[in-house]
Design a protein around this motif. Structure first.
Motif, PDB file in Angstrom:
ATOM      1  N   GLY A 193       0.793  -1.227   0.000  1.00 40.42           N
ATOM      2  CA  GLY A 193       0.000   0.000   0.000  1.00 40.42           C
ATOM      3  C   GLY A 193       0.818   1.265   0.000  1.00 40.42           C
ATOM      4  N   THR A 194       2.153   1.164   0.032  1.00 41.57           N
ATOM      5  CA  THR A 194       2.990   2.363   0.021  1.00 41.57           C
ATOM      6  C   THR A 194       3.416   2.766  -1.384  1.00 41.57           C
ATOM      7  N   GLU A 246      -3.286  -4.686   1.865  1.00 43.61           N
ATOM      8  CA  GLU A 246      -3.126  -3.241   2.004  1.00 43.61           C
ATOM      9  C   GLU A 246      -3.932  -2.540   0.909  1.00 43.61           C
ATOM     10  N   TRP A 247      -4.077  -1.240   1.034  1.00 41.01           N
ATOM     11  CA  TRP A 247      -4.890  -0.505   0.070  1.00 41.01           C
ATOM     12  C   TRP A 247      -4.434   0.945   0.034  1.00 41.01           C
ATOM     13  N   MET A 248      -4.891   1.644  -0.981  1.00 43.41           N
ATOM     14  CA  MET A 248      -4.595   3.070  -1.114  1.00 43.41           C
ATOM     15  C   MET A 248      -5.842   3.746  -1.671  1.00 43.41           C
ATOM     16  N   ASN A 289       1.892   3.497   7.326  1.00 45.82           N
ATOM     17  CA  ASN A 289       1.311   2.308   6.698  1.00 45.82           C
ATOM     18  C   ASN A 289      -0.174   2.240   7.018  1.00 45.82           C
ATOM     19  N   VAL A 290      -1.000   1.886   6.027  1.00 50.68           N
ATOM     20  CA  VAL A 290      -2.448   1.872   6.243  1.00 50.68           C
ATOM     21  C   VAL A 290      -2.857   0.834   7.286  1.00 50.68           C
ATOM     22  N   GLU A 333      -2.071   2.352  10.759  1.00 47.17           N
ATOM     23  CA  GLU A 333      -3.030   3.387  11.131  1.00 47.17           C
ATOM     24  C   GLU A 333      -4.392   2.802  11.468  1.00 47.17           C
ATOM     25  N   SER A 334      -4.823   1.816  10.696  1.00 49.76           N
ATOM     26  CA  SER A 334      -6.134   1.223  10.929  1.00 49.76           C
ATOM     27  C   SER A 334      -6.172   0.460  12.247  1.00 49.76           C
TER      28      SER A 334
END
Length: 339
Positions: free
Chosen positions: A126-127, A146-148, A187-188, A191-192
């Motif tokens: 996701g980065t 991961e996602w963006m 990183n998502v 954070e989540s």
């Protein structure tokens, strides 16, 4: 004498259909009537015909390959996801190519997406720069784990909900002093999971003190460093929720080397449920991601996008599960209450 190699014309002649029908029966059997399909398959067996995948892919303007972009191939977390991905792609006639985004130069991302190297791409990192994935020259792309943003389709778990489940489990076991060993900044997933932990603690009326947040990444060394910080605290949390199982492994190992008992002195919860988690001493309580299912669904959704010649598609959010093992126990006497 040299044996004659069977051709598609031989199969067509023996089955009494055109070569186009033979091709369709082999590539898309659901689009051909059953009697015709059976006649073609019988002719294939009798002639020993073997389809040439390279020729087929040239006709269909396909490469027959799917590219997986993985942030760290040394991380055992990805093994079962890649296995699930391959279990869908291989029967569908695709080969799986894997590239490590941490060792390849960032500039190669554009090459991967625009070179025609693959018919589709599964992104686990996701980065990566979102603008690079926005090019119209790319093949279908799906994000996994991961996602963006929300513009690209993805298959992932509810990470915040998983963190909440972990915190509530520790609370139910009597813990009121709960710390958190984080993943990498920005990183998502980090954070989540941090947001979910904060939300659960706030709902329970408990603080997440700044000195009980151990910053690092998802690796073993990060967990070991968190343990050293924990040992140096005057007021220690009686339980620590780690953002990954690898971090939890490093945390537990360093504490045990220092003579600290898990869970008698401190309880630990991980996230992921990698294979080694059940074999630690003590076995690690953790939040399980359905990793094989993530891989399978990513493969199925990406295959559907390729067939539809679509750059977009649906996303899926999969549930997590608390796996109770022996790394969590009630807090030591007189340490369950806040100071």
């Amino acid at each position: 004498m040299r044996q004659k190699v069977a051709t598609i014309q031989d199969v067509a002649r023996l089955s009494g259909v055109s070569t186009a029908t033979v091709s369709r029966a082999l590539s898309h059997p659901d689009r051909v009537a059953e009697p015709t399909r059976e006649a073609v398959l019988r002719a294939v067996r009798e002639t020993g015909y073997v389809a040439n995948p390279m020729a087929r892919n040239l006709r269909r303007r396909r490469t027959g390959s799917i590219l997986a972009l993985v942030p760290n191939l040394a991380n055992p977390f990805f093994s079962e996801i890649l296995s699930g991905l391959a279990s869908v792609l291989t029967p569908a006639g695709y080969g799986l190519l894997i590239a490590d985004t941490h060792t390849d130069p960032a500039g190669r991302l554009t090459y991967y997406l625009e070179s025609g190297l693959a018919d589709g791409v599964v992104v686990f990192d996701g980065t990566l720069p979102e603008e690079a994935l926005a090019t119209r020259r790319r093949p279908p792309v799906i994000l996994a784990c991961e996602w963006m943003g929300e513009t690209l389709p993805s298959v992932r778990v509810d990470n915040a909900a998983g963190a909440e489940i972990a915190i509530r489990h520790l609370h139910e076991m009597g813990h009121r002093r709960i710390g958190h060993a984080m993943g990498p900044a920005g990183n998502v997933l980090t954070e989540s999971r941090l947001a979910g932990a904060r939300r659960a603690l706030e709902a329970l009326g408990l603080p997440l003190r700044e000195d009980w947040i151990f910053r690092g990444d998802f690796g073993l060394a990060s967990g070991s460093a968190a343990a050293m910080t924990w040992l140096g605290l005057k007021e220690r949390p009686t339980a620590v929720f780690c953002a990954s199982d690898e971090t939890a492994c490093g945390f537990m190992g360093a504490l045990q080397h220092a003579g600290i008992s898990v869970p008698s002195d401190v309880s630990v919860v991980g996230f992921d449920d990698i294979e080694v988690a059940a074999h630690l001493v003590p076995p690690l309580t953790t939040i399980r991601q359905p990793r094989r299912q993530i891989g399978r669904r990513a493969g199925e959704l990406l295959s559907a996008m390729i067939e539809a010649r679509a750059l977009g598609g649906p996303s899926e959010l999969l549930p997590v599960e608390l796996i109770r093992r022996q790394s969590v126990a009630p807090p030591p006497p007189c340490q369950g209450d806040l100071p």
